[in-house]
Design an enzyme around this catalytic site. Sequence first.
Site, PDB file in Angstrom:
ATOM      1  N   ARG A  60      14.643  11.122  26.535  1.00 44.68           N
ATOM      2  CA  ARG A  60      14.163  10.317  25.663  1.00 44.68           C
ATOM      3  C   ARG A  60      14.540   8.981  25.642  1.00 44.68           C
ATOM      4  O   ARG A  60      13.847   8.415  24.335  1.00 44.68           O
ATOM      5  CB  ARG A  60      14.898  11.730  24.902  1.00 44.68           C
ATOM      6  CG  ARG A  60      14.372  11.755  23.727  1.00 44.68           C
ATOM      7  CD  ARG A  60      15.118  12.472  22.837  1.00 44.68           C
ATOM      8  NE  ARG A  60      15.714  13.036  22.398  1.00 44.68           N
ATOM      9  CZ  ARG A  60      17.374  13.240  22.669  1.00 44.68           C
ATOM     10  NH1 ARG A  60      17.907  12.189  21.960  1.00 44.68           N
ATOM     11  NH2 ARG A  60      17.983  14.071  23.086  1.00 44.68           N
ATOM     12  N   TYR A 113      -3.418   1.602   4.599  1.00 46.21           N
ATOM     13  CA  TYR A 113      -3.962   3.004   5.612  1.00 46.21           C
ATOM     14  C   TYR A 113      -3.130   3.185   4.710  1.00 46.21           C
ATOM     15  O   TYR A 113      -1.752   2.883   4.888  1.00 46.21           O
ATOM     16  CB  TYR A 113      -2.643   2.261   7.090  1.00 46.21           C
ATOM     17  CG  TYR A 113      -3.729   3.340   7.990  1.00 46.21           C
ATOM     18  CD1 TYR A 113      -4.630   3.720   8.388  1.00 46.21           C
ATOM     19  CD2 TYR A 113      -2.090   3.795   8.091  1.00 46.21           C
ATOM     20  CE1 TYR A 113      -4.559   4.679   9.668  1.00 46.21           C
ATOM     21  CE2 TYR A 113      -2.192   4.925   9.856  1.00 46.21           C
ATOM     22  CZ  TYR A 113      -3.429   5.900   9.888  1.00 46.21           C
ATOM     23  OH  TYR A 113      -3.653   6.967  11.318  1.00 46.21           O
ATOM     24  N   ASP A 185       1.316  -4.981   9.631  1.00 51.03           N
ATOM     25  CA  ASP A 185       0.390  -4.079  10.250  1.00 51.03           C
ATOM     26  C   ASP A 185       0.039  -4.137  10.742  1.00 51.03           C
ATOM     27  O   ASP A 185      -1.659  -5.063   9.697  1.00 51.03           O
ATOM     28  CB  ASP A 185      -0.310  -2.555   9.685  1.00 51.03           C
ATOM     29  CG  ASP A 185      -0.293  -1.264  10.520  1.00 51.03           C
ATOM     30  OD1 ASP A 185      -1.129  -1.868  11.018  1.00 51.03           O
ATOM     31  OD2 ASP A 185      -0.673  -0.783  10.004  1.00 51.03           O
ATOM     32  N   LYS A 210      -5.260   2.305  19.071  1.00 53.67           N
ATOM     33  CA  LYS A 210      -6.120   1.477  18.906  1.00 53.67           C
ATOM     34  C   LYS A 210      -7.055   0.882  19.764  1.00 53.67           C
ATOM     35  O   LYS A 210      -7.658   1.022  21.243  1.00 53.67           O
ATOM     36  CB  LYS A 210      -6.772   1.025  17.600  1.00 53.67           C
ATOM     37  CG  LYS A 210      -5.706   1.796  16.350  1.00 53.67           C
ATOM     38  CD  LYS A 210      -6.664   2.667  15.691  1.00 53.67           C
ATOM     39  CE  LYS A 210      -6.225   3.769  15.127  1.00 53.67           C
ATOM     40  NZ  LYS A 210      -5.396   3.094  13.664  1.00 53.67           N
TER      41      LYS A 210
HETATM   42  C1  LIG Z   1      -3.970   4.248  13.169  1.00 51.59           C
HETATM   43  C2  LIG Z   1      -3.603   2.714  12.154  1.00 51.59           C
HETATM   44  C3  LIG Z   1      -2.726   3.371  12.069  1.00 51.59           C
HETATM   45  C4  LIG Z   1      -1.945   4.596  12.866  1.00 51.59           C
HETATM   46  O1  LIG Z   1      -1.456   4.841  14.155  1.00 51.59           O
HETATM   47  P1  LIG Z   1      -1.860   6.325  14.060  1.00 51.59           P
HETATM   48  O2  LIG Z   1      -1.838   6.142  16.022  1.00 51.59           O
HETATM   49  O3  LIG Z   1      -3.302   7.270  14.355  1.00 51.59           O
HETATM   50  O4  LIG Z   1      -0.463   7.320  14.229  1.00 51.59           O
HETATM   51  C5  LIG Z   1      -1.683   2.620  11.355  1.00 51.59           C
HETATM   52  N1  LIG Z   1      -2.566   1.632  11.190  1.00 51.59           N
HETATM   53  C6  LIG Z   1      -3.378   1.618  10.937  1.00 51.59           C
HETATM   54  C7  LIG Z   1      -3.695  -0.280  10.442  1.00 51.59           C
HETATM   55  C8  LIG Z   1      -3.661   1.421  11.111  1.00 51.59           C
HETATM   56  O5  LIG Z   1      -5.536   2.126  11.509  1.00 51.59           O
END
Ligand SMILES: *Cc1c(COP(=O)(O)O)cnc(C)c1O
Length: 394
Positions: A60, A113, A185, A210
């Site tokens: 973990r 988000y 972010d 992403k």
């Molecule tokens: C998709 C996204 C997230 C979250 O990511 P996940 O891997 O889907 O949990 C966070 N911030 C932004 C700007 C996003 O587009």
Amino acid sequence: MSGNRPQKPATKLVHAGRRSSQYHGVVNPPVLHASTILFESLAELEQAGASKPGKVTYGRHGTPTRFLLEEAVAELEGGFGTLCVSSGVAAITNTILALVKPGDHILVTDSTYFPTRNLCDTFLKKFGVETQYYDPTIGGDIAGLIRDNTVLVWCESPGSLTFEMQDIPAIAKAAHARGVKVLLDNTWASPILCRPFDMGVDISIQAGTKYIVGHSDVMMGTITTATEEDLLTCKKQVVLSGDAIGPDDCYLAQRGLRTLGVRLRQHHESGLKVAKWLQGRPEVKRVLHPGLPDDPGHAIWKRDFTGASGLFSFVLHPITKPQLANMVDHMDLFGMGFSWGGFESLILPSDPKKIRTATKWDEDGQLIRLHIGLEDTDDLIADLEAGFERLKTV
Ligand SMILES: *Cc1c(COP(=O)(O)O)cnc(C)c1O
């Protein structure tokens, strides 16, 4: 890092987080699956409790497959260190929870988000943390919202769905004057297009799902901190949450990372080409893309970013629901679905009206978010053009 010469991002993308000489010369780090780790002696077992960074003690807590990915991301971001977790939302939740306690006040951009908002409006509220949403374009005026119990400012630039640019250096200056941390972010730009720590950010998070992964097949998140202290604070919270990203996913993320630079260059070029084409269409009221010279966030984008990714939105002149369905239900190349950052193009109708509280989204036309993938732009434009034609046949 190899040698002491400074490296450009494209070079780091290829070489960071690889230790081929330790793994028989194998180019990519191996996938080490583990829950149990065996110890040779009581002395070694007792040492494991000290949980030194990079030490392998229990599945973990990670194996070198994860540690090498963390090393690569930290080097790319220019931060002190990185924690890789099982999704972008896990990165957001763990980072915020690591820094707050009941009675605290936090400032969150109105364009964030949606799941970040969800955390603030449900769990944090119940836990006694007050969230105040602010206009994403507030800049240095954020100073007026900072209270004695404010602990962090959450930023996202450009904003989700509507792509407002934020003046991060101005926000960081005002926040730091009051001892408040700045979190960003940075999923849209990744450290290739925007350098959070150069702008004064304390902690940068990314949904690795992403662009790092880049192939629409793995969920992961990253938390990168400027200081060792913040890294340890976040790490304690990640350990508490029991979050553990698997080694196969770390391996795929490493592999995605190697081509991030060339992919982003193409997303930038193709995205802008499609955005400019949309600006000339009679069906389109507005295109929301900070790389366009007439976008309200263009000056900040030009100052702070070295490029754009493939994600942006546009607003149509008012249409009916059946017209919208007739357009998006029959696209050949644009898939309809959540997430983005993969090699393929996506289309997603959305409504920011229901989400905002500090600012008002008053466009009466339908907002559509596009992710421009790596297909030929002539084919993508033809697909969109056929979609616009279908608006007329309902
Ligand atoms: C998709 C996204 C997230 C979250 O990511 P996940 O891997 O889907 O949990 C966070 N911030 C932004 C700007 C996003 O587009």
